[in-house]
Design an enzyme around this catalytic site. Structure first.
Site, PDB file in Angstrom:
ATOM      1  N   GLU A  39      -6.078   1.547  -5.202  1.00  0.00           N
ATOM      2  CA  GLU A  39      -6.706   1.785  -3.911  1.00  0.00           C
ATOM      3  C   GLU A  39      -6.758   3.264  -3.593  1.00  0.00           C
ATOM      4  O   GLU A  39      -5.869   4.032  -3.963  1.00  0.00           O
ATOM      5  CB  GLU A  39      -5.936   1.027  -2.832  1.00  0.00           C
ATOM      6  CG  GLU A  39      -6.096  -0.470  -3.060  1.00  0.00           C
ATOM      7  CD  GLU A  39      -5.557  -1.296  -1.913  1.00  0.00           C
ATOM      8  OE1 GLU A  39      -5.917  -2.477  -1.843  1.00  0.00           O
ATOM      9  OE2 GLU A  39      -4.797  -0.769  -1.086  1.00  0.00           O
ATOM     10  N   CYS A  87      -6.895   9.992   0.155  1.00  0.00           N
ATOM     11  CA  CYS A  87      -5.610   9.591  -0.408  1.00  0.00           C
ATOM     12  C   CYS A  87      -5.875   8.892  -1.742  1.00  0.00           C
ATOM     13  O   CYS A  87      -6.635   7.932  -1.796  1.00  0.00           O
ATOM     14  CB  CYS A  87      -4.916   8.664   0.587  1.00  0.00           C
ATOM     15  SG  CYS A  87      -3.358   7.980  -0.007  1.00  0.00           S
ATOM     16  N   CYS A 146       3.547   0.694  -9.557  1.00  0.00           N
ATOM     17  CA  CYS A 146       4.469   1.828  -9.462  1.00  0.00           C
ATOM     18  C   CYS A 146       5.675   1.597 -10.358  1.00  0.00           C
ATOM     19  O   CYS A 146       6.055   0.465 -10.626  1.00  0.00           O
ATOM     20  CB  CYS A 146       4.936   2.013  -8.011  1.00  0.00           C
ATOM     21  SG  CYS A 146       5.821   3.575  -7.732  1.00  0.00           S
ATOM     22  N   CYS A 166      11.046   1.180  -4.268  1.00  0.00           N
ATOM     23  CA  CYS A 166      11.386   1.387  -2.859  1.00  0.00           C
ATOM     24  C   CYS A 166      11.212   0.054  -2.111  1.00  0.00           C
ATOM     25  O   CYS A 166      10.158  -0.577  -2.215  1.00  0.00           O
ATOM     26  CB  CYS A 166      10.499   2.470  -2.257  1.00  0.00           C
ATOM     27  SG  CYS A 166      10.582   4.038  -3.166  1.00  0.00           S
ATOM     28  N   CYS A 209       8.086  -0.551   0.405  1.00  0.00           N
ATOM     29  CA  CYS A 209       6.712  -0.212   0.005  1.00  0.00           C
ATOM     30  C   CYS A 209       6.018  -1.408  -0.638  1.00  0.00           C
ATOM     31  O   CYS A 209       6.568  -2.056  -1.534  1.00  0.00           O
ATOM     32  CB  CYS A 209       6.735   0.968  -0.973  1.00  0.00           C
ATOM     33  SG  CYS A 209       5.087   1.419  -1.570  1.00  0.00           S
ATOM     34  N   CYS A 238       0.202   3.907   5.108  1.00  0.00           N
ATOM     35  CA  CYS A 238       1.222   4.146   4.083  1.00  0.00           C
ATOM     36  C   CYS A 238       1.976   2.884   3.722  1.00  0.00           C
ATOM     37  O   CYS A 238       2.421   2.151   4.587  1.00  0.00           O
ATOM     38  CB  CYS A 238       2.275   5.134   4.603  1.00  0.00           C
ATOM     39  SG  CYS A 238       1.643   6.742   4.890  1.00  0.00           S
TER      40      CYS A 238
HETATM   41  N1  SAH Z   1       5.523   7.532  -4.691  1.00  0.00           N
HETATM   42  C1  SAH Z   1       5.197   8.622  -3.840  1.00  0.00           C
HETATM   43  C2  SAH Z   1       3.805   8.539  -3.221  1.00  0.00           C
HETATM   44  C3  SAH Z   1       3.386   7.210  -2.635  1.00  0.00           C
HETATM   45  S1  SAH Z   1       4.152   6.711  -1.121  1.00  0.00           S
HETATM   46  C4  SAH Z   1       6.244   8.791  -2.753  1.00  0.00           C
HETATM   47  O1  SAH Z   1       7.140   7.959  -2.655  1.00  0.00           O
HETATM   48  O2  SAH Z   1       6.215   9.784  -2.037  1.00  0.00           O
HETATM   49  C5  SAH Z   1       3.516   7.811   0.094  1.00  0.00           C
HETATM   50  C6  SAH Z   1       4.365   7.858   1.365  1.00  0.00           C
HETATM   51  O3  SAH Z   1       4.300   6.599   2.045  1.00  0.00           O
HETATM   52  C7  SAH Z   1       5.837   8.136   1.100  1.00  0.00           C
HETATM   53  O4  SAH Z   1       6.302   9.132   1.975  1.00  0.00           O
HETATM   54  C8  SAH Z   1       6.513   6.817   1.415  1.00  0.00           C
HETATM   55  O5  SAH Z   1       7.832   7.005   1.843  1.00  0.00           O
HETATM   56  C9  SAH Z   1       5.595   6.254   2.491  1.00  0.00           C
HETATM   57  N2  SAH Z   1       5.661   4.803   2.644  1.00  0.00           N
HETATM   58  C10 SAH Z   1       5.813   3.887   1.673  1.00  0.00           C
HETATM   59  N3  SAH Z   1       5.823   2.642   2.207  1.00  0.00           N
HETATM   60  C11 SAH Z   1       5.676   2.788   3.538  1.00  0.00           C
HETATM   61  C12 SAH Z   1       5.580   1.862   4.626  1.00  0.00           C
HETATM   62  N4  SAH Z   1       5.656   0.549   4.430  1.00  0.00           N
HETATM   63  N5  SAH Z   1       5.397   2.373   5.868  1.00  0.00           N
HETATM   64  C13 SAH Z   1       5.307   3.697   6.063  1.00  0.00           C
HETATM   65  N6  SAH Z   1       5.368   4.605   5.075  1.00  0.00           N
HETATM   66  C14 SAH Z   1       5.554   4.165   3.835  1.00  0.00           C
END
Ligand code: SAH
Length: 340
Positions: A87, A100, A107, A111, A114, A330
């Site tokens: 996406e 973006c 991935c 996390c 996410c 995000c």
């Molecule tokens: N893997 C990289 C880039 C992708 S995530 C990273 O972790 O930075 C991009 C951003 O979205 C990161 O700052 C992550 O902490 C945030 N993010 C991931 N899941 C989220 C969610 N459910 N709500 C808000 N932010 C989120």
């Protein structure tokens, strides 16, 4: 070789001339509608040289499988690539749009908050596939708000695919096109220490670190890799970078979870942690994902946290979510679940 993965350096080698390379780059990455048709001639490139390029290069196998527009104008694309889909998102603001992009199918990291992590890992994207996402999304930016910023905040962990990410960054920031500013391209990482070291030494763009906790224990529960690379190791690297690149700003992303990492004491700890880092703190309210009990901190709590951080001298912004009604915010980029 794929057309949208060619740096000016690579084009120069292929076309045996700097002038032709610049003309070709202008055409490949210039502001035209996205198309995979290769014309038979291109202005400024000798017909024979262009023909060589046409025979040696293939176009990137990407296409828009689906797209959805949110009420705030944000557009999410589902981009079909070889072996899967990723996406990309176009986020317009008053004067400029941000694109973006994803760096992996799925991935490599886990996390817990996410949506992408629930997909598991497919494969690394190539530089040409990353750049193609930008070109596709850029073509939809409103005329009054051209696409000037790129963030690697879509699916995937960029530091686990660093060769391709670095090539994509080189292409995005090269002259004569697409010619994005080095501070307008930001690569976001969950904190993969060896990758970050190399990135800081080699990349000519900004880094964002997803901190998301004020103690290792807090962060470990959210981001298991904290066990391998604790907060202090990550921030130590950013502190050291200041000596080498005094003007380079590091973005610190902090997703706010209700009752987990959002007290005033957390904010005060973050202020302490970031001493000596040339940091800009971005507070991101958590976007709920299916099947997870995690919730966003209430608005007043996020504002309270912001007050403590700002009073402590940290430059802090709250990033209220965009495109939430189409699951483009995000952490919500999980094409299978989103029902695009
Ligand atoms: N893997 C990289 C880039 C992708 S995530 C990273 O972790 O930075 C991009 C951003 O979205 C990161 O700052 C992550 O902490 C945030 N993010 C991931 N899941 C989220 C969610 N459910 N709500 C808000 N932010 C989120």
């Amino acid at each position: 070789m794929r057309l949208t993965g060619l740096t000016v350096r690579a084009l120069e080698e292929l076309l045996d001339s700097r002038t032709r390379a610049l003309a070709a780059a202008k055409w490949i990455y210039g502001p035209r509608a996205w198309s995979q048709e290769l014309p038979t001639t291109v202005p400024g490139v000798a017909a024979a040289a262009w023909q060589t390029l046409r025979t040696r290069c293939t176009v990137t196998e990407v296409r828009i499988a689906d797209q959805a527009t949110a009420s705030d104008g944000t557009i999410k694309f589902l981009i079909a690539v070889e072996g899967g889909a990723v996406e990309s998102v176009m986020i317009p603001t008053a004067r400029r749009s941000t694109i973006c992009v994803s760096s992996q199918i799925g991935c490599t990291r886990s996390c817990v908050f996410c949506a992408t992590a629930t997909l598991g890992f497919g494969r690394n994207l190539r530089a040409d596939e990353i750049v193609a996402q930008f070109l596709i999304a850029r073509a939809t930016a409103p005329a009054h708000s051209p696409a000037k910023n790129v963030v690697f905040m879509g699916m995937g962990e960029p530091m686990d695919n660093l060769d391709e990410v670095l090539t994509a960054v080189e292409i995005l920031t090269q002259s004569p096109a697409p010619q994005l500013g080095q501070t307008q391209v930001t690569v976001s990482t969950s904190g993969v220490l060896p990758g970050m070291k190399r990135f800081l030494a080699e990349a000519r763009c900004s880094l964002a670190l997803s901190l998301n906790g004020s103690t290792d224990a807090q962060r470990l529960a959210l981001m298991p890799q904290t066990k391998t690379w604790p907060i202090e190791a990550l921030l130590g690297l950013l502190r050291d970078d200041r000596a080498r690149h005094p003007n380079r700003v590091h973005f610190i992303e902090y997703v706010m979870f209700d009752g987990i990492n959002d007290t005033d004491a957390d904010a005060a700890r973050v202020v302490e942690l970031l001493r000596g880092v040339n940091a800009r703190l971005n507070l991101i309210p958590h976007n709920a994902i299916a099947g997870s009990p995690l919730r966003a901190s209430p608005r007043e709590r996020i504002e309270g946290f912001h007050r403590v951080a700002a009073a402590g001298g940290l430059r802090t912004m709250i990033r209220w979510p965009r495109g939430q009604d189409i699951a483009a915010a995000c952490g919500q980029l999980a094409q299978i679940r989103s029902g695009l």
